[in-house]
Enzyme design. Structure first.
Site, mmCIF file in Angstrom:
data_model
loop_
_atom_site.group_PDB
_atom_site.id
_atom_site.type_symbol
_atom_site.label_atom_id
_atom_site.label_comp_id
_atom_site.label_asym_id
_atom_site.label_seq_id
_atom_site.Cartn_x
_atom_site.Cartn_y
_atom_site.Cartn_z
ATOM 1 N N GLY A 8 -3.198 -19.761 2.097
ATOM 2 C CA GLY A 8 -3.347 -18.821 3.341
ATOM 3 C C GLY A 8 -4.640 -18.889 4.055
ATOM 4 O O GLY A 8 -5.472 -20.089 3.797
ATOM 5 N N ASN A 97 -8.081 -8.112 -2.366
ATOM 6 C CA ASN A 97 -8.486 -6.962 -1.965
ATOM 7 C C ASN A 97 -7.744 -5.775 -2.830
ATOM 8 O O ASN A 97 -6.806 -6.099 -3.259
ATOM 9 C CB ASN A 97 -8.205 -6.688 -0.493
ATOM 10 N N ARG A 125 -5.422 -17.098 10.629
ATOM 11 C CA ARG A 125 -4.700 -18.502 10.740
ATOM 12 C C ARG A 125 -3.736 -18.019 12.098
ATOM 13 O O ARG A 125 -2.686 -17.705 11.895
ATOM 14 C CB ARG A 125 -3.576 -18.606 9.717
ATOM 15 N N LYS A 179 -15.272 -2.056 -1.636
ATOM 16 C CA LYS A 179 -14.394 -2.698 -0.508
ATOM 17 C C LYS A 179 -13.242 -1.865 -0.421
ATOM 18 O O LYS A 179 -12.680 -1.676 0.809
ATOM 19 C CB LYS A 179 -14.331 -3.706 -0.758
ATOM 20 N N ASN A 183 -11.335 -0.072 2.884
ATOM 21 C CA ASN A 183 -9.825 -0.516 3.132
ATOM 22 C C ASN A 183 -9.128 0.703 3.215
ATOM 23 O O ASN A 183 -8.384 0.877 3.956
ATOM 24 C CB ASN A 183 -9.386 -1.613 2.283
ATOM 25 N N ASN A 187 -7.931 0.698 7.017
ATOM 26 C CA ASN A 187 -6.497 -0.027 7.119
ATOM 27 C C ASN A 187 -5.255 0.593 7.613
ATOM 28 O O ASN A 187 -4.530 0.330 8.614
ATOM 29 C CB ASN A 187 -6.406 -0.910 6.015
ATOM 30 N N SER A 251 -6.389 -6.364 8.432
ATOM 31 C CA SER A 251 -5.448 -6.996 7.832
ATOM 32 C C SER A 251 -4.056 -6.290 7.745
ATOM 33 O O SER A 251 -3.025 -7.116 7.731
ATOM 34 C CB SER A 251 -5.834 -7.775 6.327
#
Ligand code: NAD
Ligand code: KPL
Length: 298
Positions: A8, A97, A125, A179, A183, A187, A251
């Site tokens: 990915g 993650n 991407r 992290k 997140n 997120n 994400s």
């Protein structure tokens, strides 16, 4: 040969920057066996483009290092397919993650040299065969199993051949937690509110939940012996990253917009499970997990 499991955004980033000729992708079990290479255009951080054609791994015996860049929820299954065939001495670096998937892999194969990486590199991407190195940062790598300790320096120098900044980190768990905090605090809000990172900061839903969320996380960190940050310090860390990445789509929001399963079970969902084990209530993490799950396929 350096193998990459998970072709990915992140896997293709590392593959593009590692020495060509020494890197190959591990195919998915359902991959077309006829395809000899994986081709894509890579856009560097400076905006230059090149087209790459990377081979699929021919034999697991050729591996000297394996980078695992699947999503957290796919990692155990993906490795299960390969691990019996990979020599037990090959270091395996997990790039997921969140938390939970790393411990699951280390517990399943404690005799293998398993390492975890925490990276602030960013890749995406925008089209299936176009990978963009969208933001550069730093990567910390550290051992999860005893067999990984003697491999750490070698793994770091192999990863540093990319030109990216890579550090050896003996205590990788606190790094992964740092992290995770960011997140967990950004997120789910961006996913629920369907907004870029910076827009959560003035939103009432964020403002009414961020303090109790940080209280829950600080309590869990203290109970786990992961430093002793105050809830206010956690909030500042979350808000600083949200401001610095204000126009980013997180994400998790990206996964929902693209109809993909999110990593919520390994972020706020992991904190809920940890709270259950430690007998620490986590109602805000539970609420955020439930709300995100209502939005995404499971
Ligand atoms: P992605 O969805 O783009 O890539 C995951 C890839 O794994 C997909 O190509 C998928 O087909 C493949 N895959 C799934 N199951 C597989 C299997 N059984 N065998 C082989 N391949 C399989 O995700 P990503 O953005 O590259 O992120 C990967 C991980 O890295 C996530 O945990 C993410 O949180 C973390 N991460 C990503 C970035 C980033 O900038 N993209 C940065 C830091 C951390
Ligand atoms: O890591 C991130 C993510 O989107 O998963 C942040 C730091 C929130 C940047 O978007």
């Amino acid at each position: 040969m350096i193998g990459i499991l998970g072709a990915g955004s992140l896997g293709r980033l590392w593959a593009a920057l590692l020495p060509q000729g020494q890197v190959a992708f591990l195919p998915r079990p359902d991959a077309d066996p006829g395809a000899a290479t994986l081709s894509y255009t890579f856009e560097s951080i400076r905006g230059s483009h090149r087209t790459l054609a990377l081979p699929w791994l021919q034999s697991p015996d050729d591996l000297s290092l394996l980078l695992v860049t699947t999503k957290a929820g796919d990692t155990l299954n993906a490795l299960q397919h390969w691990l019996a065939r990979i020599p037990a001495s090959v270091p395996i670096v997990l790039f997921q993650n969140g938390l939970g998937s790393q411990q699951a892999v280390a517990n399943a194969w404690p005799e293998h040299p398993i390492l975890a990486a925490s990276t602030t590199e960013g890749a995406n991407r925008p089209e299936p065969n176009r990978v963009v190195h969208a933001g550069t940062g730093e990567t910390w790598v550290g051992p999860l199993t005893p067999a990984a300790r003697p491999k750490l320096a070698g793994v770091v120098s192999q990863l540093a051949t990319t030109g990216l900044v890579v550090h050896a980190e003996d205590q990788i768990l606190p790094r992964l937690w740092q992290k995770l905090v960011v997140n967990a605090g950004i997120n789910p809000f961006t996913a629920i509110l369907d907004c870029p990172n910076g827009d959560i900061l003035a939103n009432d839903f964020f403002l009414s939940h961020i303090n109790p969320l940080c209280n829950e996380i600080a309590g869990l960190m203290a109970a786990e012996g992961i430093g002793n940050p105050t809830p206010e310090e956690l909030r500042q860390r979350i808000e600083t990253v949200a401001r610095n990445t204000a126009r980013n789509t997180s994400s998790m929001r990206g996964d929902i917009l693209n109809g993909r399963r999110t990593e919520i079970d390994f972020i706020n969902g992991y904190l809920v499970q940890l709270g259950e084990r430690l007998d620490i209530p986590t109602p805000v993490n539970q609420l955020l997990t439930d709300r995100v799950k209502q939005l995404s396929p499971h």
